[in-house]
Design a protein around this motif. Sequence first.
Motif, PDB file in Angstrom:
ATOM      1  N   PHE A 236       0.871  -1.261  -0.071  1.00  0.00           N
ATOM      2  CA  PHE A 236       0.071   0.005   0.097  1.00  0.00           C
ATOM      3  C   PHE A 236       0.788   1.261   0.042  1.00  0.00           C
ATOM      4  CE2 PHE A 236      -2.033   3.504   2.275  1.00  0.00           C
ATOM      5  CZ  PHE A 236      -3.416   3.490   1.466  1.00  0.00           C
ATOM      6  N   THR A 237       0.461   2.202  -0.822  1.00  0.00           N
ATOM      7  CA  THR A 237       1.185   3.490  -0.676  1.00  0.00           C
ATOM      8  C   THR A 237      -0.125   4.665  -0.768  1.00  0.00           C
ATOM      9  OG1 THR A 237       3.062   2.658  -2.253  1.00  0.00           O
ATOM     10  CG2 THR A 237       2.744   4.813  -2.128  1.00  0.00           C
ATOM     11  N   HIS A 238       0.388   5.547   0.220  1.00  0.00           N
ATOM     12  CA  HIS A 238      -0.542   6.741   0.340  1.00  0.00           C
ATOM     13  C   HIS A 238      -0.101   7.597  -0.856  1.00  0.00           C
ATOM     14  CE1 HIS A 238      -2.936   6.327   4.164  1.00  0.00           C
ATOM     15  NE2 HIS A 238      -1.583   5.610   4.728  1.00  0.00           N
TER      16      HIS A 238
ATOM     17  N   ALA B 128       9.147   8.225   9.022  1.00  0.00           N
ATOM     18  CA  ALA B 128       9.528   7.271  10.081  1.00  0.00           C
ATOM     19  C   ALA B 128       8.290   6.225  10.260  1.00  0.00           C
ATOM     20  CB  ALA B 128      10.040   7.784  11.277  1.00  0.00           C
ATOM     21  N   ARG B 129       7.156   6.901  10.316  1.00  0.00           N
ATOM     22  CA  ARG B 129       5.854   5.871  10.615  1.00  0.00           C
ATOM     23  C   ARG B 129       5.681   5.099   9.561  1.00  0.00           C
ATOM     24  NH1 ARG B 129       2.953   3.111  13.650  1.00  0.00           N
ATOM     25  NH2 ARG B 129       0.553   3.350  13.316  1.00  0.00           N
ATOM     26  N   VAL B 130       5.976   5.705   8.109  1.00  0.00           N
ATOM     27  CA  VAL B 130       5.766   4.670   6.900  1.00  0.00           C
ATOM     28  C   VAL B 130       6.716   3.462   6.997  1.00  0.00           C
ATOM     29  CG1 VAL B 130       6.164   4.650   4.427  1.00  0.00           C
ATOM     30  CG2 VAL B 130       5.026   6.540   5.572  1.00  0.00           C
ATOM     31  N   LYS B 131       7.939   3.739   7.415  1.00  0.00           N
ATOM     32  CA  LYS B 131       8.926   2.453   7.699  1.00  0.00           C
ATOM     33  C   LYS B 131       8.432   1.718   8.569  1.00  0.00           C
ATOM     34  CE  LYS B 131      12.931   0.914   6.902  1.00  0.00           C
ATOM     35  NZ  LYS B 131      13.612   0.517   5.685  1.00  0.00           N
ATOM     36  N   GLU B 132       7.859   2.288   9.805  1.00  0.00           N
ATOM     37  CA  GLU B 132       7.465   1.459  10.843  1.00  0.00           C
ATOM     38  C   GLU B 132       6.297   0.533  10.446  1.00  0.00           C
ATOM     39  OE1 GLU B 132       4.956   2.339  15.104  1.00  0.00           O
ATOM     40  OE2 GLU B 132       6.682   3.777  14.563  1.00  0.00           O
ATOM     41  N   LEU B 133       5.352   1.022   9.634  1.00  0.00           N
ATOM     42  CA  LEU B 133       4.183   0.456   9.001  1.00  0.00           C
ATOM     43  C   LEU B 133       4.576  -0.644   8.055  1.00  0.00           C
ATOM     44  CD1 LEU B 133       1.406   3.121   9.147  1.00  0.00           C
ATOM     45  CD2 LEU B 133       1.684   1.180  10.697  1.00  0.00           C
ATOM     46  N   GLY B 134       5.718  -0.750   7.596  1.00  0.00           N
ATOM     47  CA  GLY B 134       6.309  -1.751   6.538  1.00  0.00           C
ATOM     48  C   GLY B 134       5.930  -1.331   5.246  1.00  0.00           C
TER      49      GLY B 134
ATOM     50  N   ALA C  53       4.021   9.283  -1.023  1.00  0.00           N
ATOM     51  CA  ALA C  53       3.902  10.437  -1.788  1.00  0.00           C
ATOM     52  C   ALA C  53       3.436  11.711  -0.709  1.00  0.00           C
ATOM     53  CB  ALA C  53       2.831  10.675  -2.917  1.00  0.00           C
ATOM     54  N   ILE C  54       4.111  12.812  -1.086  1.00  0.00           N
ATOM     55  CA  ILE C  54       3.700  14.224  -0.451  1.00  0.00           C
ATOM     56  C   ILE C  54       2.857  14.829  -1.628  1.00  0.00           C
ATOM     57  CG2 ILE C  54       5.140  13.987   1.563  1.00  0.00           C
ATOM     58  CD1 ILE C  54       6.421  16.428   0.303  1.00  0.00           C
ATOM     59  N   THR C  55       1.596  15.803  -1.206  1.00  0.00           N
ATOM     60  CA  THR C  55       0.858  16.449  -2.232  1.00  0.00           C
ATOM     61  C   THR C  55       0.425  17.798  -1.323  1.00  0.00           C
ATOM     62  OG1 THR C  55      -1.309  14.910  -1.571  1.00  0.00           O
ATOM     63  CG2 THR C  55       0.182  14.449  -3.505  1.00  0.00           C
ATOM     64  N   ASP C  56       1.308  18.271  -1.046  1.00  0.00           N
ATOM     65  CA  ASP C  56       0.944  19.646  -0.358  1.00  0.00           C
ATOM     66  C   ASP C  56       0.314  20.629  -1.219  1.00  0.00           C
ATOM     67  OD1 ASP C  56       2.098  18.947   2.339  1.00  0.00           O
ATOM     68  OD2 ASP C  56       3.919  19.546   1.469  1.00  0.00           O
ATOM     69  N   HIS C  57      -0.833  21.463  -0.710  1.00  0.00           N
ATOM     70  CA  HIS C  57      -1.531  22.268  -1.500  1.00  0.00           C
ATOM     71  C   HIS C  57      -0.753  23.559  -2.164  1.00  0.00           C
ATOM     72  CE1 HIS C  57      -5.722  21.239  -0.750  1.00  0.00           C
ATOM     73  NE2 HIS C  57      -5.413  20.795   0.661  1.00  0.00           N
ATOM     74  N   GLY C  58      -0.824  23.271  -3.325  1.00  0.00           N
ATOM     75  CA  GLY C  58      -0.315  24.539  -4.444  1.00  0.00           C
ATOM     76  C   GLY C  58       1.117  24.687  -4.147  1.00  0.00           C
ATOM     77  N   ALA C  59       1.977  23.929  -3.281  1.00  0.00           N
ATOM     78  CA  ALA C  59       3.417  24.308  -3.250  1.00  0.00           C
ATOM     79  C   ALA C  59       4.311  22.880  -3.052  1.00  0.00           C
ATOM     80  CB  ALA C  59       3.491  25.170  -2.159  1.00  0.00           C
ATOM     81  N   MET C  60       5.589  23.307  -3.144  1.00  0.00           N
ATOM     82  CA  MET C  60       6.381  22.154  -3.077  1.00  0.00           C
ATOM     83  C   MET C  60       7.476  22.379  -1.890  1.00  0.00           C
ATOM     84  SD  MET C  60       6.638  20.859  -7.280  1.00  0.00           S
ATOM     85  CE  MET C  60       8.026  19.803  -6.806  1.00  0.00           C
TER      86      MET C  60
ATOM     87  N   PRO D 283      10.571   7.866  -2.265  1.00  0.00           N
ATOM     88  CA  PRO D 283       9.779   9.222  -2.109  1.00  0.00           C
ATOM     89  C   PRO D 283       8.888   9.375  -3.463  1.00  0.00           C
ATOM     90  CG  PRO D 283      12.038   9.629  -2.393  1.00  0.00           C
ATOM     91  CD  PRO D 283      11.796   8.338  -2.260  1.00  0.00           C
ATOM     92  N   ILE D 284       7.723   9.782  -3.390  1.00  0.00           N
ATOM     93  CA  ILE D 284       6.989  10.194  -4.512  1.00  0.00           C
ATOM     94  C   ILE D 284       6.540  11.719  -4.359  1.00  0.00           C
ATOM     95  CG2 ILE D 284       5.044   9.744  -6.139  1.00  0.00           C
ATOM     96  CD1 ILE D 284       5.038   6.977  -4.963  1.00  0.00           C
ATOM     97  N   ILE D 285       7.149  12.328  -5.204  1.00  0.00           N
ATOM     98  CA  ILE D 285       6.998  14.008  -5.228  1.00  0.00           C
ATOM     99  C   ILE D 285       5.706  14.413  -5.862  1.00  0.00           C
ATOM    100  CG2 ILE D 285       8.008  16.149  -5.472  1.00  0.00           C
ATOM    101  CD1 ILE D 285      10.659  14.824  -4.940  1.00  0.00           C
ATOM    102  N   GLY D 286       4.940  15.090  -5.417  1.00  0.00           N
ATOM    103  CA  GLY D 286       3.720  15.452  -5.922  1.00  0.00           C
ATOM    104  C   GLY D 286       3.232  16.728  -5.492  1.00  0.00           C
ATOM    105  N   CYS D 287       2.101  17.116  -5.708  1.00  0.00           N
ATOM    106  CA  CYS D 287       1.478  18.571  -5.180  1.00  0.00           C
ATOM    107  C   CYS D 287      -0.182  18.395  -5.768  1.00  0.00           C
ATOM    108  CB  CYS D 287       2.058  19.779  -6.156  1.00  0.00           C
ATOM    109  SG  CYS D 287       1.448  21.268  -5.413  1.00  0.00           S
ATOM    110  N   GLU D 288      -0.733  18.992  -4.771  1.00  0.00           N
ATOM    111  CA  GLU D 288      -2.167  19.117  -5.228  1.00  0.00           C
ATOM    112  C   GLU D 288      -2.451  20.637  -5.662  1.00  0.00           C
ATOM    113  OE1 GLU D 288      -6.859  18.275  -3.041  1.00  0.00           O
ATOM    114  OE2 GLU D 288      -5.163  18.330  -1.819  1.00  0.00           O
ATOM    115  N   VAL D 289      -2.474  20.749  -6.881  1.00  0.00           N
ATOM    116  CA  VAL D 289      -2.663  21.984  -7.541  1.00  0.00           C
ATOM    117  C   VAL D 289      -3.940  22.539  -7.670  1.00  0.00           C
ATOM    118  CG1 VAL D 289      -0.633  21.788  -8.823  1.00  0.00           C
ATOM    119  CG2 VAL D 289      -2.846  21.065  -9.661  1.00  0.00           C
TER     120      VAL D 289
END
Length: 170
Positions: free
Chosen positions: A12-14, A35-41, A46-53, A70-76
């Motif tokens: 699973f990938t968020h 760290a939590r992602v690693k802990e959960l296996g 991805a990170i998709t912050d609002h309008g910015a990187m 790491p999957i780099i993204g953005c919620e544009v």
Amino acid sequence: MEASMRQEKLPFTHLHVHTEYSLLDGSAKIKELVARVKELGMDSIAITDHGAMYGAIEFYKAAKEIGIKPIIGCEVYVAAGSCLTKEGKGGYYHLVLLAENEEGYHNLIKLVSYGFIDGFYYKPRIDKALLQQYHKGLIASSACLAGEIPRAILTLEEAEAKKIALEYQE
């Protein structure tokens, strides 16, 4: 435990996560998040912050350091018309964009920069013409309920939602 009772662990990938850099919307601190992602296996996020990187480099380094992809993204914010038009507050939709490769990363940087430089009106907006110009290497997702496709579905305009989805597919 019987085989039928065992749960198979599925990967699973968020793909839509806001960090502390999504002002007034996210609170996840990047180092704690990976760290939590690693802990959960999990092996990627991805990170998709609002309008910015703003957090992209910090996220990339923190994830790589502990073996997370790491999957780099953005919620544009996509303007309903041209991002150059300065009419009426709120004429935009959310759209999640993920960089599939280096070309996509560079195109995402261009889109986000244009949003701030040329399209800023309450929010850093882009438009479909810019998206068409800088789409290579990007994967789009319909985002949240503020996305153009979900809004059409919510207003029971299924044919319009399908038309919009096909437009984005192009």
